[in-house]
Design an enzyme around this catalytic site. Structure first.
Site, PDB file in Angstrom:
ATOM      1  N   TYR A 138     -20.440  25.205  41.468  1.00 17.21           N
ATOM      2  CA  TYR A 138     -21.139  25.275  42.748  1.00 17.21           C
ATOM      3  C   TYR A 138     -21.025  23.962  43.522  1.00 17.21           C
ATOM      4  CZ  TYR A 138     -24.919  25.659  46.160  1.00 17.21           C
ATOM      5  OH  TYR A 138     -25.657  25.656  47.320  1.00 17.21           O
TER       6      TYR A 138
ATOM      7  N   LYS B   3     -18.929  23.281  47.293  1.00 17.76           N
ATOM      8  CA  LYS B   3     -19.487  22.617  48.473  1.00 17.76           C
ATOM      9  C   LYS B   3     -18.727  21.339  48.804  1.00 17.76           C
ATOM     10  CE  LYS B   3     -22.763  25.618  49.212  1.00 17.76           C
ATOM     11  NZ  LYS B   3     -22.760  26.483  50.419  1.00 17.76           N
TER      12      LYS B   3
END
Length: 350
Positions: A213, A217
């Site tokens: 994750y 980003k």
């Protein structure tokens, strides 16, 4: 004001200091009530729950002419919007279908915006996922977190650029705010070798729920770093925004067992209120101006990118990831879109 690209990297050796400062020391900056959205059209992806829904409520308090939220289930979106429609009777509120796991759905959504709207001012790309187990998207073969948070978000962003440019007033650039995360600063992005870089995130043997994750980003930092070579702030202002760790979202819905209990307890003690997190979206898209173009906004202020971007190796990685991304999304003619956007930008070498 200095953009993220031109800043010095964070000097702190440990991410927890950055996170602590962001989460506990930053003071919310609420949009001035004098802001007028009365003629504007706003789009929020993933707007039927959590931060998307709360930001929709906050945008509506400034009385835009038209608000569109997206959802994977139009029925669930309509349920979420029912009370808001009763409260804001002078705003047209619609729910449009968008599945960020589907390139076809993304292209259809962008085409619908182009065909049905005479104006588009603000888009907030809020939809995202955080998977704790390895899953691939059958239609693309990519791991789902990377697919949604990076590839699909990049595709939709680029498809939106000419629409925002052409359908916003000449004296008011279109606004595109892409939801990011402070965890992007923690991501460890290996520089890589001569092999395909983005494909490495599709390897189940290398999958780490702790890093996938944040990496998804951080890849958006690399994308924006290069994108501003093509997009002028006079046409569309593009930025990344971190809402912080927030209560009341569904980002942890894939977590179960003892980890879910720990996460719930941690958020109860440390997370921001939902309305505080959502107001970062409004700050990025209607308060911040051209100075925020190409920047990462955290704690309601422009901050540096992931530290790798300030190294020679990181700049080479930007070029590698950009090329692989362009190749992945070539089916949607995104290079032609970027040439069009860059046609008035003197900094672009075509």
């Amino acid at each position: 004001m200095t953009s993220s690209k031109d800043m010095q990297p964070f000097p702190y050796p440990f991410f927890p200091k950055v996170w602590f400062t962001n989460q506990f020391c930053a003071k919310p900056k609420w949009p001035p009530q004098t802001i007028d959205l009365s003629n504007k059209v706003v789009v929020i992806t993933g707007g039927n729950t959590g931060l998307g829904l709360e930001s929709a409520r906050q945008f509506l308090s400034f009385r835009p002419r038209h608000l569109i939220i997206t959802a994977r289930s139009v029925q669930k979106g309509e349920t979420a919007m029912a009370k808001l429609r009763d409260q804001y009777i002078n705003t047209t509120i619609e729910v449009w279908l968008l599945d960020m796991c589907s390139y076809d759905s993304i292209r259809a959504f962008a085409k619908r915006l182009e065909m049905e709207l005479s104006r588009l001012d603000i888009v907030v790309l809020n939809a995202g996922v955080q998977k704790v187990q390895f899953d691939t998207v059958p239609s693309t073969g990519h791991e789902e977190t990377i697919q949604v948070n990076y590839f699909s978000t990049v595709l939709l962003s680029i498809l939106l650029l000419p629409i925002l440019k052409s359908k916003s007033p000449a004296d008011s650039p279109g606004r595109l705010s892409i939801v990011n995360a402070a965890l992007s600063l923690q991501a460890k992005l290996p520089v890589g070798d001569g092999s395909p870089y983005l494909k490495s995130f599709d390897d189940p043997e290398r999958f780490s729920p702790q890093n996938q994750y944040p990496s998804s980003k951080a890849l958006a930092h690399l994308f924006l770093y290069k994108l501003v070579d093509y997009v002028s702030a006079d046409d569309v202002i593009v930025n990344l925004v971190d809402p912080g760790l927030v209560k009341g979202t569904e980002m942890s819905r894939n977590i179960s067992g003892i980890i879910a209990v720990f996460v719930a307890g941690f958020k109860a003690v440390t997370a921001r209120a939902l309305d505080v997190g959502a107001c970062t979206y409004l700050d990025a898209s209607i308060v911040k101006g051209k100075e925020s173009h190409g920047s990462f906004i955290m704690s309601w202020q422009i901050t540096p990118f992931n530290n790798i971007l300030y190294t020679p190796e990181g700049k080479l990685l930007v070029e590698k990831v950009w090329k692989e991304t362009m190749d992945e999304l070539a089916f949607a003619d995104i290079q032609e879109i970027l040439v069009f956007m860059g046609s008035n930008n003197a900094s672009v070498i075509l």
